[in-house]
Design a protein around this motif. Sequence first.
Motif, short mmCIF file in Angstrom:
data_model
loop_
_atom_site.label_atom_id
_atom_site.label_comp_id
_atom_site.label_asym_id
_atom_site.label_seq_id
_atom_site.Cartn_x
_atom_site.Cartn_y
_atom_site.Cartn_z
N LEU A 124 0.71 -1.05 0.45
CA LEU A 124 0.64 0.03 -0.05
C LEU A 124 0.77 1.24 0.06
CD1 LEU A 124 -2.39 -1.04 2.03
CD2 LEU A 124 -2.87 -1.06 -0.05
N ASN A 125 2.72 1.00 0.19
CA ASN A 125 3.08 2.00 0.58
C ASN A 125 3.78 2.54 -0.79
OD1 ASN A 125 2.23 4.09 3.12
ND2 ASN A 125 3.50 1.84 4.07
N ILE A 126 3.63 1.92 -1.50
CA ILE A 126 4.73 1.92 -3.24
C ILE A 126 3.83 3.41 -3.71
CG2 ILE A 126 4.69 0.75 -5.74
CD1 ILE A 126 4.75 -2.15 -4.33
N LYS A 127 4.69 3.62 -4.08
CA LYS A 127 5.03 4.81 -4.80
C LYS A 127 4.82 4.95 -6.87
CE LYS A 127 6.69 7.67 -0.82
NZ LYS A 127 4.96 8.28 -0.52
N LEU A 128 3.98 6.04 -6.95
CA LEU A 128 4.61 5.32 -8.34
C LEU A 128 5.09 6.74 -9.10
CD1 LEU A 128 0.59 5.37 -9.25
CD2 LEU A 128 1.85 3.54 -8.54
N GLU A 129 5.63 7.44 -8.09
CA GLU A 129 7.33 7.76 -9.23
C GLU A 129 8.29 7.05 -9.79
OE1 GLU A 129 5.98 8.30 -6.06
OE2 GLU A 129 5.69 10.41 -5.89
N ASN A 130 8.62 5.87 -9.71
CA ASN A 130 8.86 5.20 -9.86
C ASN A 130 8.89 4.80 -11.50
OD1 ASN A 130 11.49 6.63 -8.55
ND2 ASN A 130 11.14 4.66 -7.42
N GLN A 131 7.96 4.89 -11.51
CA GLN A 131 7.10 4.22 -12.75
C GLN A 131 6.58 5.01 -13.57
OE1 GLN A 131 6.19 0.59 -12.57
NE2 GLN A 131 7.36 0.68 -10.89
N ASP A 132 6.56 4.69 -14.44
CA ASP A 132 6.47 5.36 -15.99
C ASP A 132 4.83 6.02 -15.92
OD1 ASP A 132 7.21 6.81 -18.88
OD2 ASP A 132 6.26 5.08 -20.17
N VAL A 133 4.22 6.64 -15.15
CA VAL A 133 3.08 7.13 -15.43
C VAL A 133 3.21 8.63 -15.44
CG1 VAL A 133 1.45 7.15 -13.96
CG2 VAL A 133 2.71 5.26 -13.71
N PRO A 134 2.16 9.67 -16.20
CA PRO A 134 2.04 10.77 -16.51
C PRO A 134 1.79 11.19 -14.69
CG PRO A 134 0.68 9.42 -17.80
CD PRO A 134 1.61 8.68 -16.95
N ALA A 135 2.63 12.73 -14.85
CA ALA A 135 2.04 13.17 -13.63
C ALA A 135 1.18 13.02 -13.01
CB ALA A 135 3.19 14.67 -13.43
N ALA A 136 -0.12 13.21 -14.04
CA ALA A 136 -1.50 14.11 -13.57
C ALA A 136 -1.60 13.02 -12.86
CB ALA A 136 -2.30 13.78 -15.07
N PHE A 137 -1.39 10.92 -12.88
CA PHE A 137 -2.51 10.15 -12.76
C PHE A 137 -1.41 10.07 -11.29
CE2 PHE A 137 -3.07 9.76 -16.72
CZ PHE A 137 -4.47 9.19 -16.92
N LYS A 138 -0.19 10.36 -10.81
CA LYS A 138 0.46 9.60 -9.92
C LYS A 138 -0.25 9.97 -8.32
CE LYS A 138 4.88 10.23 -11.60
NZ LYS A 138 6.14 10.54 -12.22
N ASN A 139 -1.10 11.22 -8.53
CA ASN A 139 -1.90 11.33 -6.91
C ASN A 139 -2.84 9.83 -6.93
OD1 ASN A 139 -3.02 12.03 -4.62
ND2 ASN A 139 -4.10 13.60 -5.30
N PHE A 140 -2.10 8.60 -7.10
CA PHE A 140 -2.60 7.41 -6.14
C PHE A 140 -2.99 7.02 -5.15
CE2 PHE A 140 -3.41 2.92 -7.11
CZ PHE A 140 -4.96 2.57 -7.91
N THR A 141 -4.29 7.41 -4.09
CA THR A 141 -4.85 7.55 -2.52
C THR A 141 -4.68 6.49 -2.25
OG1 THR A 141 -6.75 7.53 -2.99
CG2 THR A 141 -5.82 9.68 -3.30
N MET A 142 -4.36 6.30 -0.87
CA MET A 142 -4.69 4.77 -0.40
C MET A 142 -5.54 4.31 -0.49
SD MET A 142 -2.29 3.06 1.70
CE MET A 142 -1.08 4.02 2.34
N SER A 143 -6.85 4.58 -0.59
CA SER A 143 -7.73 4.05 -0.54
C SER A 143 -8.47 3.53 -2.39
CB SER A 143 -9.17 4.99 -0.59
OG SER A 143 -10.27 4.92 -1.26
N HIS A 144 -7.70 4.21 -3.45
CA HIS A 144 -7.98 3.47 -4.52
C HIS A 144 -7.05 2.26 -4.72
CE1 HIS A 144 -8.54 7.78 -6.62
NE2 HIS A 144 -9.71 7.33 -5.82
N LYS A 145 -5.48 2.33 -4.20
CA LYS A 145 -4.74 0.98 -3.77
C LYS A 145 -5.64 0.09 -2.95
CE LYS A 145 0.00 3.88 -3.20
NZ LYS A 145 0.93 4.37 -2.91
N GLU A 146 -6.10 0.55 -1.94
CA GLU A 146 -7.08 -0.81 -1.53
C GLU A 146 -8.00 -1.35 -2.40
OE1 GLU A 146 -8.23 -0.15 2.51
OE2 GLU A 146 -6.91 1.53 3.01
N LYS A 147 -8.83 -0.73 -2.90
CA LYS A 147 -9.93 -0.93 -3.73
C LYS A 147 -9.08 -2.23 -4.91
CE LYS A 147 -12.78 2.79 -2.87
NZ LYS A 147 -13.72 3.51 -3.82
#
Length: 306
Positions: A124-147
Amino acid sequence: MAVLSWKHHTLIQSLLERGPLTEKEFHFIFTGITGQNPGTHQGKFNDYLLKINRELSYVQLDLRACRDPYDGRVYFGVVNNVSDDQSKLGTKYSVPQIAFFKAIVEAIAQDVTAEGTICNLDALNIKLENQDVPAAFKNFTMSHKEKTLNQLVKDKWLCYTEDDNIGLGIRSILDLRSWFHNAGVPSCQVCNEAGFKAKLCPNDGCAVRIHHYCLKKRFSQKGMLVCPSCDTQWQYQPPKAEPIEVKDEETEPVQSQPSSNPGPSQPSLRSKRKRQRLDNVETAGCSSQASGANRKRVTRSSAHPR
């Protein structure tokens, strides 16, 4: 181009509708369709699979079998042969969800301790900064991760183990065979399949790893085993963690069907249990488990996949 019969179509449809099936389930369907048991008509069974795969190859699909390293059972499934990582998940998942899934797979596959799992809190604490993801999508909340975790488990891309860690689901094991090889994940010394969930040689300086079920088979044949590389004697203990299937408590278990709706994830099937797990995860020693794995990584740095 040969024409497949209704029997071939039914076998394909059963895998597409229900997802990967255990060997027992798939053999039961085959027997019901053909009236022949694969155990006593192995040649007939192989002929069916060969004919199906010849036709599926035109659409870059493949019917294949694999052994689940968590429970040792054989599964059959239809997989995508296209080498695009994101195409494995299709369009059902969003860009950040795919990146989140990829980060979990990498964390599990590249762990030199070969535990085959990642702590729920670490996932759940994995961050997307190191992934090839557009900046607009990097705000991936904890709730989104759980779902997303619950949906990935439901769709068999990931699995929960008995100790409430997260492992790779049977669809990942079937679909990502080429990725494991290209990513440099060390192979099992016995079966040559990816050894992300395996037993390591007791000698810290040796990089050999063997699946638990491969070890069990070897020990049942020889009674004792020495490392094929360094001659260190091995001891076998059955694995503790096995995958837990997620079932809907309100309805009878049903066949999982592909979804054409790329919208929000389904309601969480494990929300109550997950809340309890997250409430207690600090006291359950997740951080200490991770630090213990780091200590192992220091002694096995030479075996880290490159």
